[in-house]
Scaffold this motif. Structure first.
Motif, short mmCIF file in Angstrom:
data_model
loop_
_atom_site.label_atom_id
_atom_site.label_comp_id
_atom_site.label_asym_id
_atom_site.label_seq_id
_atom_site.Cartn_x
_atom_site.Cartn_y
_atom_site.Cartn_z
N UNK B 76 0.84 -1.61 -0.02
CA UNK B 76 -0.06 -0.52 -0.45
C UNK B 76 0.95 1.31 -0.17
N UNK B 77 0.49 2.21 -0.79
CA UNK B 77 1.75 3.46 -1.10
C UNK B 77 0.39 4.40 -0.47
N UNK B 78 1.03 6.11 -0.68
CA UNK B 78 0.56 6.96 -0.72
C UNK B 78 1.90 8.01 -0.83
N UNK B 79 1.62 8.64 -1.46
CA UNK B 79 2.77 9.83 -1.76
C UNK B 79 2.93 10.73 -0.29
N UNK B 80 1.69 11.56 0.38
CA UNK B 80 1.77 12.36 1.19
C UNK B 80 0.88 11.97 1.71
N UNK B 81 1.32 11.72 3.69
CA UNK B 81 0.34 11.31 4.33
C UNK B 81 -0.31 13.30 5.18
N UNK B 82 -1.82 12.56 5.46
CA UNK B 82 -2.27 12.89 6.47
C UNK B 82 -2.92 12.93 8.17
N UNK B 83 -2.69 13.81 8.73
CA UNK B 83 -3.31 13.85 10.23
C UNK B 83 -4.52 12.60 10.50
N UNK B 84 -5.21 12.75 9.33
CA UNK B 84 -6.31 12.16 9.06
C UNK B 84 -6.43 10.87 8.61
N UNK B 85 -4.97 10.07 8.31
CA UNK B 85 -4.26 8.79 8.19
C UNK B 85 -4.41 7.94 9.11
N UNK B 86 -3.87 8.82 10.03
CA UNK B 86 -3.95 7.95 11.18
C UNK B 86 -5.35 6.55 12.01
N UNK B 87 -4.58 5.84 11.72
CA UNK B 87 -5.76 4.66 11.33
C UNK B 87 -4.76 3.09 11.34
N UNK B 88 -5.57 2.37 11.68
CA UNK B 88 -4.75 0.09 11.64
C UNK B 88 -4.90 -0.03 10.11
N UNK B 89 -4.03 -0.04 9.81
CA UNK B 89 -3.58 -0.80 8.23
C UNK B 89 -3.92 -2.51 8.17
N UNK B 90 -5.39 -2.94 7.68
CA UNK B 90 -5.47 -4.22 7.19
C UNK B 90 -4.99 -4.67 5.80
N UNK B 91 -3.80 -5.49 5.86
CA UNK B 91 -4.19 -6.43 4.34
C UNK B 91 -4.88 -7.86 3.95
N UNK B 92 -6.21 -8.20 3.08
CA UNK B 92 -6.57 -8.81 3.60
C UNK B 92 -6.97 -10.24 2.02
N UNK B 93 -6.52 -11.22 2.29
CA UNK B 93 -6.46 -11.76 0.79
C UNK B 93 -7.24 -13.09 0.73
N UNK B 94 -7.99 -13.33 -0.30
CA UNK B 94 -8.93 -14.55 -0.67
C UNK B 94 -8.94 -14.99 -1.19
N UNK B 95 -8.40 -16.44 -1.33
CA UNK B 95 -7.99 -17.53 -2.12
C UNK B 95 -9.45 -17.46 -4.19
N UNK B 96 -8.79 -17.98 -4.54
CA UNK B 96 -9.69 -18.19 -5.39
C UNK B 96 -10.46 -18.78 -5.12
N UNK B 97 -11.32 -19.26 -6.41
CA UNK B 97 -12.16 -20.20 -6.02
C UNK B 97 -13.65 -20.41 -4.86
N UNK B 98 -14.48 -21.34 -4.77
CA UNK B 98 -15.16 -21.72 -4.33
C UNK B 98 -15.48 -20.28 -3.21
N UNK B 99 -14.64 -20.81 -2.21
CA UNK B 99 -14.11 -20.91 -0.68
C UNK B 99 -14.15 -18.70 -0.51
#
Lengths: 111, 114
Positions: B76-99
């Protein structure tokens, strides 16, 4: 209109009690989830239902029992609460591509 | 078992600094990839997603992420952060297929100092 709504938002209770959290989504999604977020913010999937059928059960203690009366609702009942159950429980729904829509969370505190 | 790794647990930046948060996953097949953000005291919201096509995806609030298949990464990228970007960031992955199982990383807490 809230897309995924959970009640209650806060729950404080004693060890050994039984409590329930309710979740409703008005997005028309087929799949709903319960996730547990611990004090370190780690998100762990607990259950998933698709059209009222249980499809994911992630080795959660059997004190936790989900119930889905219809595809728009997924409730979580917890028996004999323990200190370690204290967490924020998030309900979520999806139409199948993995993009989840989360409720606002239910913060459970067990004393 | 499939896993998602976020190597930066806690990042502190000054306003206007550039941001890059790492995310790697272990599954070798087709995946759908997501970044979610959780502002203090709030629920998770989708920042951006990748299903197929252009590996550089743009999301809300000026965020973007690049899928590099050979590196199993979705940073994840952002060229110029702001104070309001203070937060927890989560990456998530879903496998292809039925699940429909979405696996989350452990999260990165971003604190932006004014």
């Amino acid at each position: 209109d809230t897309a995924v709504s959970q009640t209650p938002k806060y729950l404080v209770t004693q060890m050994g009690n039984d409590k329930s959290i309710k979740c409703e989504q008005n997005l028309g999604h087929d799949t709903m989830y319960w996730y547990k977020q611990d004090s370190k913010k780690f998100l762990k999937i607990m259950f998933s239902y698709n059209n009222k059928e249980l499809i994911i059960n992630e080795t959660v203690p059997n004190r936790f029992s989900p119930k889905s009366p219809d595809k728009a609702h997924l409730n979580l009942h917890i028996n004999s609460l323990e200190l370690g159950d204290s967490a924020v429980y998030f309900c979520a729904s999806t139409q199948g591509n993995g993009e989840l829509f989360f409720g606002e969370g239910s913060r459970l505190t067990v004393l | 078992a499939q896993s998602v790794s976020q190597h930066n647990h806690h990042v502190i930046l000054s306003e206007a600094a550039s941001l890059e948060l790492g995310c790697n996953y272990s599954y070798g097949g087709t995946v759908n990839l997501f970044w979610y953000v959780q502002y203090p005291g709030q629920h998770l919201q989708l920042l951006l997603k990748y299903f197929s096509g252009d590996p550089l995806v743009k999301g809300i609030k000026g965020f973007e992420a690049e899928f590099i298949k050979s590196k199993f990464s979705f940073n994840l990228r952002k060229p110029s952060v702001q104070w309001s970007d203070t937060a927890e960031y989560f990456c998530a992955v879903k496998q292809g297929g039925a699940t429909n199982k979405l696996i989350f990383g452990t999260g990165t807490l971003l604190a932006v100092q004014p």
